[in-house]
Scaffold this motif. Structure first.
Motif, PDB file in Angstrom:
ATOM      1  N   THR A 187       6.038   4.993   8.025  1.00 56.82           N
ATOM      2  CA  THR A 187       6.964   5.890   7.323  1.00 56.82           C
ATOM      3  C   THR A 187       8.050   6.383   8.270  1.00 56.82           C
ATOM      4  OG1 THR A 187       5.190   6.602   5.828  1.00 56.82           O
ATOM      5  CG2 THR A 187       7.134   7.991   5.963  1.00 56.82           C
ATOM      6  N   GLU A 188       7.658   6.681   9.515  1.00 57.03           N
ATOM      7  CA  GLU A 188       8.649   7.085  10.504  1.00 57.03           C
ATOM      8  C   GLU A 188       9.589   5.929  10.840  1.00 57.03           C
ATOM      9  OE1 GLU A 188       9.285  10.082  11.760  1.00 57.03           O
ATOM     10  OE2 GLU A 188       7.803  10.811  10.311  1.00 57.03           O
ATOM     11  N   GLU A 216      -3.101   6.738   9.606  1.00 60.43           N
ATOM     12  CA  GLU A 216      -2.280   6.808  10.813  1.00 60.43           C
ATOM     13  C   GLU A 216      -1.215   5.718  10.808  1.00 60.43           C
ATOM     14  OE1 GLU A 216      -2.833   6.468  15.691  1.00 60.43           O
ATOM     15  OE2 GLU A 216      -4.593   6.599  14.368  1.00 60.43           O
ATOM     16  N   ASP A 217      -1.610   4.513  10.375  1.00 60.54           N
ATOM     17  CA  ASP A 217      -0.666   3.395  10.286  1.00 60.54           C
ATOM     18  C   ASP A 217       0.427   3.695   9.257  1.00 60.54           C
ATOM     19  OD1 ASP A 217       0.489   0.971  10.743  1.00 60.54           O
ATOM     20  OD2 ASP A 217      -1.045  -0.224   9.745  1.00 60.54           O
ATOM     21  N   LEU A 218       0.050   4.332   8.172  1.00 61.06           N
ATOM     22  CA  LEU A 218       1.019   4.699   7.137  1.00 61.06           C
ATOM     23  C   LEU A 218       2.047   5.682   7.675  1.00 61.06           C
ATOM     24  CD1 LEU A 218       1.961   4.638   4.184  1.00 61.06           C
ATOM     25  CD2 LEU A 218       0.310   6.459   3.710  1.00 61.06           C
ATOM     26  N   GLN A 257     -17.970   3.432   8.224  1.00 57.78           N
ATOM     27  CA  GLN A 257     -16.903   2.487   8.557  1.00 57.78           C
ATOM     28  C   GLN A 257     -15.742   2.574   7.568  1.00 57.78           C
ATOM     29  OE1 GLN A 257     -17.121   1.237  11.444  1.00 57.78           O
ATOM     30  NE2 GLN A 257     -19.242   1.935  11.681  1.00 57.78           N
ATOM     31  N   ASP A 258     -16.031   2.859   6.316  1.00 63.56           N
ATOM     32  CA  ASP A 258     -14.954   3.054   5.342  1.00 63.56           C
ATOM     33  C   ASP A 258     -14.112   4.267   5.717  1.00 63.56           C
ATOM     34  OD1 ASP A 258     -15.502   0.854   3.811  1.00 63.56           O
ATOM     35  OD2 ASP A 258     -16.719   1.915   2.335  1.00 63.56           O
ATOM     36  N   ARG A 259     -14.760   5.318   6.192  1.00 60.49           N
ATOM     37  CA  ARG A 259     -14.027   6.504   6.615  1.00 60.49           C
ATOM     38  C   ARG A 259     -13.131   6.199   7.804  1.00 60.49           C
ATOM     39  NH1 ARG A 259     -11.620  10.394   4.885  1.00 60.49           N
ATOM     40  NH2 ARG A 259     -13.427  10.897   3.559  1.00 60.49           N
ATOM     41  N   TRP A 260     -13.674   5.418   8.755  1.00 61.52           N
ATOM     42  CA  TRP A 260     -12.875   5.064   9.934  1.00 61.52           C
ATOM     43  C   TRP A 260     -11.661   4.215   9.535  1.00 61.52           C
ATOM     44  CZ3 TRP A 260     -11.065   0.718  12.315  1.00 61.52           C
ATOM     45  CH2 TRP A 260     -10.560   0.880  13.607  1.00 61.52           C
ATOM     46  N   VAL A 261     -11.862   3.229   8.657  1.00 60.19           N
ATOM     47  CA  VAL A 261     -10.764   2.369   8.204  1.00 60.19           C
ATOM     48  C   VAL A 261      -9.726   3.198   7.460  1.00 60.19           C
ATOM     49  CG1 VAL A 261     -10.150   0.496   6.627  1.00 60.19           C
ATOM     50  CG2 VAL A 261     -12.150   0.265   8.108  1.00 60.19           C
ATOM     51  N   LEU A 262     -10.166   4.134   6.625  1.00 65.89           N
ATOM     52  CA  LEU A 262      -9.244   4.965   5.856  1.00 65.89           C
ATOM     53  C   LEU A 262      -8.403   5.840   6.786  1.00 65.89           C
ATOM     54  CD1 LEU A 262      -8.730   5.235   2.809  1.00 65.89           C
ATOM     55  CD2 LEU A 262     -10.098   7.310   2.846  1.00 65.89           C
ATOM     56  N   VAL A 279       9.262  -3.390   6.616  1.00 61.71           N
ATOM     57  CA  VAL A 279       8.566  -2.110   6.808  1.00 61.71           C
ATOM     58  C   VAL A 279       8.099  -1.553   5.465  1.00 61.71           C
ATOM     59  CG1 VAL A 279       8.809   0.264   7.619  1.00 61.71           C
ATOM     60  CG2 VAL A 279       9.823  -1.602   8.926  1.00 61.71           C
ATOM     61  N   GLN A 280       8.964  -1.607   4.457  1.00 57.87           N
ATOM     62  CA  GLN A 280       8.583  -1.113   3.138  1.00 57.87           C
ATOM     63  C   GLN A 280       7.432  -1.924   2.552  1.00 57.87           C
ATOM     64  OE1 GLN A 280       9.925   1.706   1.192  1.00 57.87           O
ATOM     65  NE2 GLN A 280       7.883   1.158   0.464  1.00 57.87           N
ATOM     66  N   SER A 281       7.443  -3.223   2.781  1.00 57.70           N
ATOM     67  CA  SER A 281       6.353  -4.075   2.305  1.00 57.70           C
ATOM     68  C   SER A 281       5.035  -3.709   2.986  1.00 57.70           C
ATOM     69  CB  SER A 281       6.689  -5.546   2.572  1.00 57.70           C
ATOM     70  OG  SER A 281       5.634  -6.388   2.182  1.00 57.70           O
ATOM     71  N   ARG A 282       5.113  -3.389   4.283  1.00 54.62           N
ATOM     72  CA  ARG A 282       3.917  -2.975   5.019  1.00 54.62           C
ATOM     73  C   ARG A 282       3.377  -1.653   4.477  1.00 54.62           C
ATOM     74  NH1 ARG A 282      -0.833  -3.897   6.993  1.00 54.62           N
ATOM     75  NH2 ARG A 282      -1.437  -2.455   8.659  1.00 54.62           N
ATOM     76  N   ILE A 283       4.267  -0.713   4.163  1.00 59.21           N
ATOM     77  CA  ILE A 283       3.845   0.576   3.606  1.00 59.21           C
ATOM     78  C   ILE A 283       3.147   0.379   2.266  1.00 59.21           C
ATOM     79  CG2 ILE A 283       4.726   2.722   2.610  1.00 59.21           C
ATOM     80  CD1 ILE A 283       6.839   2.750   4.788  1.00 59.21           C
ATOM     81  N   THR A 284       3.706  -0.467   1.422  1.00 65.59           N
ATOM     82  CA  THR A 284       3.091  -0.744   0.122  1.00 65.59           C
ATOM     83  C   THR A 284       1.720  -1.378   0.290  1.00 65.59           C
ATOM     84  OG1 THR A 284       5.290  -1.071  -0.853  1.00 65.59           O
ATOM     85  CG2 THR A 284       3.422  -1.934  -2.074  1.00 65.59           C
ATOM     86  N   SER A 285       1.585  -2.289   1.246  1.00 64.14           N
ATOM     87  CA  SER A 285       0.295  -2.943   1.494  1.00 64.14           C
ATOM     88  C   SER A 285      -0.752  -1.937   1.963  1.00 64.14           C
ATOM     89  CB  SER A 285       0.473  -4.047   2.543  1.00 64.14           C
ATOM     90  OG  SER A 285      -0.761  -4.637   2.883  1.00 64.14           O
ATOM     91  N   ILE A 286      -0.359  -1.026   2.845  1.00 60.84           N
ATOM     92  CA  ILE A 286      -1.285  -0.003   3.343  1.00 60.84           C
ATOM     93  C   ILE A 286      -1.760   0.886   2.202  1.00 60.84           C
ATOM     94  CG2 ILE A 286      -1.503   2.027   4.830  1.00 60.84           C
ATOM     95  CD1 ILE A 286       0.475   0.669   6.732  1.00 60.84           C
TER      96      ILE A 286
END
Length: 339
Positions: free
Chosen positions: A191-192, A185-187, A175-180, A133-140
């Motif tokens: 985090t939760e 939201e994924d972050l 599209q950059d705004r949508w991805v961001l 999970v921490q690795s995923r947060i860092t990647s995001i």
């Protein structure tokens, strides 16, 4: 006495049953059974009479070893890394693998692996989930910073409420705004998840037996050792009393350098990196912290880096820190600060 070699796979198990007759290994029975056919596996065990069984320490051996213990006089888990005969064989089939395992068991030549207890397995599952999970947060976070860097808008406080509010006002491509926004939201979701894992680890630690509770108190006395480092070390080491000496602990973490020596000529190689990668990583992180925050380890780091370079010096510090941790656990002593 019969000796059974079991070549375990995800879907099937190949058995080879041997006996020692006048000093020779004789094959008595071979059979392949589907892993889901539990009744057939139990019938196979009952038909063999008194026997011993060996299986390699693969990802799914626990359920099989637990089942075999109900019927076998002895269940041996073979160390796959040390049992190189099968991997280096020119004729590598399931039938050959099962026979080699059975023959080695009959001759008492199996390099036995340590079987972690159910508590250690649960502890490792939690700490490795936290690492993912921490690795995923860092990647995001890195991806989000990469997008904003293309607009020269990356800020140090990006992941605070004020920083994200400012980033939301930037004029970006659609599209950059949508991805961001999707990454934000994924972050928040991850985090939760991280908070839930930390809470679960805290509850798990509260139920620790006496020996583990003492080990937690001992490691807490060491500077730079926080909750994540403590949990990772205890989970990956498991029962530290199983190691015969400090060198075995270093080897388990893969922090020992390889050596090639012939005719009086000796060459030191890179770290073996054999064993627990998570334990090796956490010790490297601890070395980075202590060489910056404590005079004792900073001075040692400077001395080693002058003759070996900074990277090797950091690995050397990590190795010595692991030796200190093992000595603390072995002797039941708190960390002693330098005079």
């Amino acid at each position: 006495m019969r000796f059974i070699g079991a070549d375990l796979h995800k879907k099937t198990i190949t058995f080879c049953v041997v006996e020692i007759v006048q000093g020779k290994t004789c094959v008595k029975h071979r059979q392949r059974i589907a892993c889901r056919d539990i009744e057939c596996i139990e019938k196979f065990f009952r038909d063999q009479g008194p026997h011993q069984l060996v299986v390699e320490a693969t990802i799914g051996y626990e359920w099989f070893a637990g089942l075999a213990e109900k019927f076998a006089e002895r269940v041996v888990v073979a160390h796959a890394g040390k049992l190189r005969v099968i991997a280096e064989s020119t004729r590598k089939t399931d039938k050959v693998d099962a026979f080699v395992l059975a023959e080695f068991l009959a001759k008492d030549m199996i390099p036995e692996a340590w079987r972690p207890t159910p508590r250690v397995r649960q502890h490792r599952a939690l700490i490795r989930r936290r690492c993912k999970v921490q690795s995923r947060i860092t990647s995001i976070k890195n991806t989000m910073r990469g997008i904003l860097t293309r607009y020269n808008a990356d800020e140090q406080n990006l992941f605070t409420k004020l920083g994200w509010k400012q980033a939301s006002k930037l004029k970006l491509l659609e599209q950059d705004r949508w991805v961001l926004d999707d990454l934000w939201e994924d972050l928040n979701q991850n985090t939760e998840r991280l908070k839930k894992v930390d809470q679960r680890l805290s509850e798990f630690g509260a139920t620790a037996p006496i020996a583990e509770a003492e080990a937690r108190a001992i490691l807490t006395s060491m500077p730079g050792v926080g909750t994540v480092t403590l949990e990772t070390v205890l989970a990956e080491l498991g029962d530290w009393r199983r190691f015969r000496n400090a060198d075995a602990v270093v080897s388990f973490a893969g922090l020992d350098p390889g050596v090639r020596e012939s005719d009086g000529r000796r060459k030191n190689l890179r770290l073996t990196k054999a064993g627990s990668p998570l334990l090796r990583w956490i010790m490297i992180q601890l070395a980075h912290r202590l060489k910056r925050t404590t005079a004792r380890w900073r001075q040692l780091f400077v001395q080693i880096s002058r003759r070996a370079g900074k990277k090797k010096a950091t690995c050397a510090i990590a190795r010595r820190l692991l030796l200190v941790i093992y000595a603390m656990l072995r002797d039941g002593r708190a960390y002693q600060m330098a005079a």
